[in-house]
Each structure stands twice: as structure tokens, then as C-alpha cells.
Enzyme design. Sequence first.
Site, PDB file in Angstrom:
ATOM      1  N   LYS A   9     -23.559  -2.815  29.057  1.00 37.56           N
ATOM      2  CA  LYS A   9     -24.671  -1.930  27.334  1.00 37.56           C
ATOM      3  C   LYS A   9     -24.705  -3.501  26.620  1.00 37.56           C
ATOM      4  CE  LYS A   9     -22.922  -1.212  23.136  1.00 37.56           C
ATOM      5  NZ  LYS A   9     -24.693  -1.070  22.858  1.00 37.56           N
ATOM      6  N   GLY A  42     -19.047  -9.836  20.199  1.00 36.05           N
ATOM      7  CA  GLY A  42     -19.385  -9.331  18.780  1.00 36.05           C
ATOM      8  C   GLY A  42     -18.698  -9.620  17.324  1.00 36.05           C
ATOM      9  N   THR A  50     -16.169  -9.283  14.901  1.00 38.92           N
ATOM     10  CA  THR A  50     -14.463  -9.576  15.027  1.00 38.92           C
ATOM     11  C   THR A  50     -13.934  -7.578  14.892  1.00 38.92           C
ATOM     12  OG1 THR A  50     -13.777 -11.572  13.973  1.00 38.92           O
ATOM     13  CG2 THR A  50     -12.484 -10.370  13.646  1.00 38.92           C
ATOM     14  N   THR A  97     -16.103  -5.373  14.473  1.00 36.90           N
ATOM     15  CA  THR A  97     -15.517  -4.315  16.192  1.00 36.90           C
ATOM     16  C   THR A  97     -14.419  -4.584  16.923  1.00 36.90           C
ATOM     17  OG1 THR A  97     -18.439  -4.936  15.648  1.00 36.90           O
ATOM     18  CG2 THR A  97     -17.523  -3.333  17.745  1.00 36.90           C
ATOM     19  N   GLY A  98     -14.622  -6.151  17.862  1.00 30.20           N
ATOM     20  CA  GLY A  98     -13.744  -6.143  18.165  1.00 30.20           C
ATOM     21  C   GLY A  98     -11.812  -5.251  18.159  1.00 30.20           C
ATOM     22  N   GLU A 111     -14.814 -11.637  22.419  1.00 28.21           N
ATOM     23  CA  GLU A 111     -14.986 -13.426  22.109  1.00 28.21           C
ATOM     24  C   GLU A 111     -16.015 -12.652  20.753  1.00 28.21           C
ATOM     25  OE1 GLU A 111     -14.799 -16.085  23.682  1.00 28.21           O
ATOM     26  OE2 GLU A 111     -14.733 -15.605  25.876  1.00 28.21           O
ATOM     27  N   CYS A 156     -22.331 -17.801  17.413  1.00 26.21           N
ATOM     28  CA  CYS A 156     -21.736 -17.912  17.314  1.00 26.21           C
ATOM     29  C   CYS A 156     -20.644 -18.823  16.987  1.00 26.21           C
ATOM     30  CB  CYS A 156     -20.382 -17.231  17.949  1.00 26.21           C
ATOM     31  SG  CYS A 156     -20.515 -17.728  19.689  1.00 26.21           S
ATOM     32  N   GLU A 182     -18.849 -15.011   7.652  1.00 26.44           N
ATOM     33  CA  GLU A 182     -19.773 -15.600   8.984  1.00 26.44           C
ATOM     34  C   GLU A 182     -21.244 -15.097   8.309  1.00 26.44           C
ATOM     35  OE1 GLU A 182     -19.278 -13.683  12.370  1.00 26.44           O
ATOM     36  OE2 GLU A 182     -20.119 -15.816  13.522  1.00 26.44           O
TER      37      GLU A 182
HETATM   38  P1  NAD Z   1     -21.742  -6.063  16.926  1.00 27.05           P
HETATM   39  O1  NAD Z   1     -20.060  -6.524  16.935  1.00 27.05           O
HETATM   40  O2  NAD Z   1     -21.657  -5.627  15.656  1.00 27.05           O
HETATM   41  O3  NAD Z   1     -22.405  -5.590  18.085  1.00 27.05           O
HETATM   42  C1  NAD Z   1     -21.849  -6.095  19.517  1.00 27.05           C
HETATM   43  C2  NAD Z   1     -22.028  -4.889  20.521  1.00 27.05           C
HETATM   44  O4  NAD Z   1     -21.009  -4.075  19.966  1.00 27.05           O
HETATM   45  C3  NAD Z   1     -22.961  -4.102  19.469  1.00 27.05           C
HETATM   46  O5  NAD Z   1     -23.741  -3.880  21.770  1.00 27.05           O
HETATM   47  C4  NAD Z   1     -22.773  -2.846  19.731  1.00 27.05           C
HETATM   48  O6  NAD Z   1     -23.852  -1.804  20.370  1.00 27.05           O
HETATM   49  C5  NAD Z   1     -21.153  -2.965  20.194  1.00 27.05           C
HETATM   50  N1  NAD Z   1     -20.759  -1.893  19.347  1.00 27.05           N
HETATM   51  C6  NAD Z   1     -21.243  -1.777  17.540  1.00 27.05           C
HETATM   52  N2  NAD Z   1     -19.350  -0.851  17.160  1.00 27.05           N
HETATM   53  C7  NAD Z   1     -18.982  -0.749  18.203  1.00 27.05           C
HETATM   54  C8  NAD Z   1     -18.101   0.183  18.945  1.00 27.05           C
HETATM   55  N3  NAD Z   1     -17.133   0.535  17.175  1.00 27.05           N
HETATM   56  N4  NAD Z   1     -17.156   0.462  20.103  1.00 27.05           N
HETATM   57  C9  NAD Z   1     -17.778  -0.415  20.668  1.00 27.05           C
HETATM   58  N5  NAD Z   1     -19.138  -1.013  20.515  1.00 27.05           N
HETATM   59  C10 NAD Z   1     -19.837  -1.067  19.441  1.00 27.05           C
HETATM   60  O7  NAD Z   1     -21.908  -7.602  16.804  1.00 27.05           O
HETATM   61  P2  NAD Z   1     -23.221  -8.246  16.715  1.00 27.05           P
HETATM   62  O8  NAD Z   1     -24.396  -8.067  14.885  1.00 27.05           O
HETATM   63  O9  NAD Z   1     -24.588  -7.746  18.042  1.00 27.05           O
HETATM   64  O10 NAD Z   1     -23.190  -9.564  17.372  1.00 27.05           O
HETATM   65  C11 NAD Z   1     -22.849 -10.630  15.997  1.00 27.05           C
HETATM   66  C12 NAD Z   1     -21.372 -11.221  16.349  1.00 27.05           C
HETATM   67  O11 NAD Z   1     -20.932 -11.499  17.588  1.00 27.05           O
HETATM   68  C13 NAD Z   1     -21.108 -12.249  15.310  1.00 27.05           C
HETATM   69  O12 NAD Z   1     -19.712 -12.112  14.876  1.00 27.05           O
HETATM   70  C14 NAD Z   1     -20.932 -13.527  16.609  1.00 27.05           C
HETATM   71  O13 NAD Z   1     -20.351 -14.729  15.460  1.00 27.05           O
HETATM   72  C15 NAD Z   1     -20.062 -12.629  17.672  1.00 27.05           C
HETATM   73  N6  NAD Z   1     -20.161 -13.193  18.650  1.00 27.05           N
HETATM   74  C16 NAD Z   1     -19.464 -13.618  19.525  1.00 27.05           C
HETATM   75  C17 NAD Z   1     -19.225 -15.171  20.577  1.00 27.05           C
HETATM   76  C18 NAD Z   1     -18.438 -14.964  20.927  1.00 27.05           C
HETATM   77  O14 NAD Z   1     -18.669 -15.448  22.240  1.00 27.05           O
HETATM   78  N7  NAD Z   1     -16.701 -16.072  20.992  1.00 27.05           N
HETATM   79  C19 NAD Z   1     -20.996 -15.339  20.751  1.00 27.05           C
HETATM   80  C20 NAD Z   1     -22.249 -14.459  20.643  1.00 27.05           C
HETATM   81  C21 NAD Z   1     -21.493 -13.827  19.207  1.00 27.05           C
END
Ligand code: NAD
Length: 476
Positions: A171, A222, A224, A226-227, A244, A278, A376
Site C-alpha cells: 500500500k 512512516g 512515529t 503512525t507507527g 521504520e 528520515c 522533525e
Molecule cells: P505517514 O506516517 O503519514 O504515512 C506513511 C504511510 O502510512 C502512508 O502510506 C499512509 O497512508 C499510511 N498510514 C497513515 N495512517 C495510517 C494508519 N493509522 N494505519 C496504517 N497506515 C497508515 O508518513 P509520511 O508522511 O508518508 O512519511 C514521513 C515520515 O516517515 C517521517 O517521519 C520520516 O522520518 C519517516 N520515514 C522513516 C524512514 C525510516 O526508514 N526510518 C524512512 C522514510 C521515512
Amino acid sequence: MDFDTNYRMTIGGDLVDAPASFAVLNPATRERIAEVPDAGKAQFAAAVSAARTAFKSWSLTPLAERQAAVHRIGQAIEANAESFVALLTREQGKPRPGAQWEILGAAHWCRAVAGQSLADEVLVDDGDRRVVTRRTPLGVVGAITPWNFPVLLSIWKIAPALVAGNTIIVKPSPFTPLCMLKLAELCREFLPPGVFSAVTGGDDLGKWMTAHPGIDKIAFTGHTETGKHVMRSAAGTLKRLTLELGGNDPAIVLPDVDPKAIAPQLFWASFQNNAQFCNATKRLYVHESIYDEVLAELVAYTKTVKVGNGADPDSMLGPIQNGPQYEKVCEYIDDCITQGYRFAGGGRVDRDAPGWFVPVTLVDNPPEDSRIVAEEPFGPVLPVLKWRDEADVVARANATRYGLGASVWGRDLDVVQRIAERLEAGTVWCNEIHQYSPDQPFGGHKESGLGCENALDGLAEYTNWQTLTLNVKPAF
Ligand code: NAD
């Protein structure tokens, strides 16, 4: 294959539309470049069902065949590299060199991961008993990916998942789904139906994925926050997780560097991918004895970097990828203005620009507890900070809930090493930055993640342990 139109999901080997759709915009122009399917719950359930069916045979497919299939994904990316690069620039905004790095990197990763495997471990073999631990696939993996490196970070999940014998449903972020839809479409030529599906939709689709009992593991990259939602939702079915997450990477610059020589390296450490990275350096700690010179060199270098539409060959940095992120970055700049922090460069956003452009912005020694230091921003606004005492700068670097990456820069390698070993981060680069490898584990400490990607440790996260014992001389 046509990369410019007809974006459909791949579910069970079929190309599928949805009753609803959503628009994808080019961030350099804010123009609509595509409509993509907005998957409904029933379509997602069909993808899970196809992936479960495919798992039965894929998990029994010999390792060498699975590795060959992943190798072919790499070949497919490489054979269509030009189209992927152009499409990635259109949907993500990154200029061509960055898009090329990502696409060719994805192909390279497929080839490298195709060469990896996890050997059985013989624990006892004494003539009476034989005890072996082996790795078995988990089942169906749900991959949820962000918009900053939409192709590479998906491949970091697809390649090990398939080599390990799982099937996968990806996704992508709703902001950057196009390359992934085309990749899944291409892979229909050689992957059995249901082995790799791509479904598109909003955040709700991610929530369905994390809660669905037919998904065995979530591989997530994504934010933290959301994680944490993902982890809570996955707890209902005790899914395996690799998370991640976000970072607030510090860089510590020692007094013995040459300011002019190091400035370009520090610049790109911070602003690569327009700081939507990130692992971007998000706090730059420079020793007070060279602070003014380093800052002046950074300002001078910034003037040589053209920010513009990624499709223009002379653009070195593109736009912010999407509207909400643009507003967030502007909010950080506004906060700096309100608080009276000094900008050494940038700081003025042209809100009438055709795309979501933010100038490279350097904030001159803001307080340690300012938002721009503590949070961040995920955009091109960098706090440059002074330090004097080694123990103090290490404490400041570690004073964050994040622990993704860090870097140390200096000519005295003993000091560099000493500082590096005290930093709380999954990767600490010394006198270099952003060196990744399929053979190098990557993951975050603290709230930057759980588990790791890449290397055999990352591959193992797509498997369960299984211990097999055999009494060689049964007494019956
Ligand atoms: P995000 O958390 O907004 O979205 C990431 C994904 O999660 C998207 O596909 C989104 O549709 C999905 N999503 C959103 N809410 C959800 C939920 N409740 N349940 C399941 N899925 C959901 O992140 P973003 O804005 O796309 O990315 C930026 C973030 O990602 C930054 O914090 C960045 O540091 C982090 N990042 C981390 C790494 C790493 O390897 N550690 C790499 C790249 C980006």
C-alpha cells in the site's frame, strides 16, 4: 508499457479499477497528473484472499526460483529505468539525479537481496539426536510506505519478503502511488498471481491492513505517531512488525575540520531529497571555534544550489512533496519568525509559486528547546547550533525520543570514534553520510523504530523460527 496513464491496482494478478478514485498531483505545479483507484474494503479483502492462496504454492517454491524472481524484479526496473525516473520525478518532485539514485538503487537492491538466504542452523547432531533451527515464511506481508522514497523503501520490503517465501501486498502513500502501481503491473509477467499485489487508497486502507486477520506481518515506514497506531492495531492479531519511523538526526562537527571543504558535505547531509529524508541531518552541531566560518560557507554553498521543478535539468532540489507537508514546513518557518530566531539564509516562502517550494533555510543557533530543534520538520529548514564541551554536545545530541541516525565529522579519528560510540542511534556515520547497503542492517533506536531492514537480520524479520528435533534412534 505506458507509464503515463491507466493506473490500476494489481490484485491476484489482475489489473483492477475501483468504483472510486483519487487524484495524484505533481508537487512542482500542483497539477493533477493521474487518477488512481481508491480501493474499497471488499477489494482489499480480495487482495488478501489472493495473497493467501498464492502463499500456499509460493512458500513451497524452491528458494532458487524465488531468488530468481526477485532478480527479475530488478531487471524489470532497470529495463524501464527511464520511465520510472521520469514518473518518480513527476509524482514525488525529486530532480533527476535523486530519482535515478532511487530507481537504480531499487534494481541494485533486488539483485543483492536475490543473493541472500538464511541457512539452517544445526544445534545438535550427535548420532542420537538431531536438532535444527530453520526459518519459515510468515505468510502474507502488508507493506505500508511513505512518499519520500516510494520505490526504494517498497523494494526494501518486497525483495526480502518474497525471497523468504512470503507473499506481499503493498500500500503506497496516497501522495506517491504511481511507480508502485506500474511496478506491480510489470511483475505480472513473471510472478504468479497474488504473490505481489499493489492496492491504493488513503490512510483507512492502511488501517484495514493492520487490523486484517489475513495479514501476518506489517512492514511499515512512516511517522512515529503512525507507527504507534500500526502497533496498536496489529496487536489484535499479534502480527509481526517492522517499524521504520521518524528521526531527528544530529551531526557533530569537530573543531579540526576545514569549513570550506566540509560545507558541501554538510549541506547535502541535511538537504538531500529536500530534507524530506528520515536520515537527513536535522540538527547541525558545530564547534564554537569554527561556527561562524562553517555557517558562512554553508550560506555561500546554498547560493549555488538551484531549487526548482525536478523536471528541469538544472534543478538540484525540488518542491515539498505535498500540500499538508508544505503547510507543516511553513509553520516551522513561521514559528522561527515569531520566536525571533535569526535566519542565516532562506526563511521567506513565496506562497504564489506554482508548486510547493520552500527555500533552503538555515536557522542561526536557535535555543535547544525550540520546535525547530526538538521536532522533525521533514523539510529544508536546518537549525545550526554551537557547542563547546564534548560531553555536553553528546548529551544534547541524545536528548531526543528519536534514535534513527547520527553523524560525526572530524580529522581526529579517536575523538570521532569516541563520540560516535556514545550516540544513541541505529546508524552512526563517521566522516561520511547516507551510505546504505543491502548487507548493512538499518533501523532505529528508541522511538525511531522496531526491528531492522536489510542484511540477513532484516531478511530474518520475514520469517519465523522453527526448531525441528529428531530422535534418530526411536525406542519403538
Ligand atoms: P505517514 O506516517 O503519514 O504515512 C506513511 C504511510 O502510512 C502512508 O502510506 C499512509 O497512508 C499510511 N498510514 C497513515 N495512517 C495510517 C494508519 N493509522 N494505519 C496504517 N497506515 C497508515 O508518513 P509520511 O508522511 O508518508 O512519511 C514521513 C515520515 O516517515 C517521517 O517521519 C520520516 O522520518 C519517516 N520515514 C522513516 C524512514 C525510516 O526508514 N526510518 C524512512 C522514510 C521515512
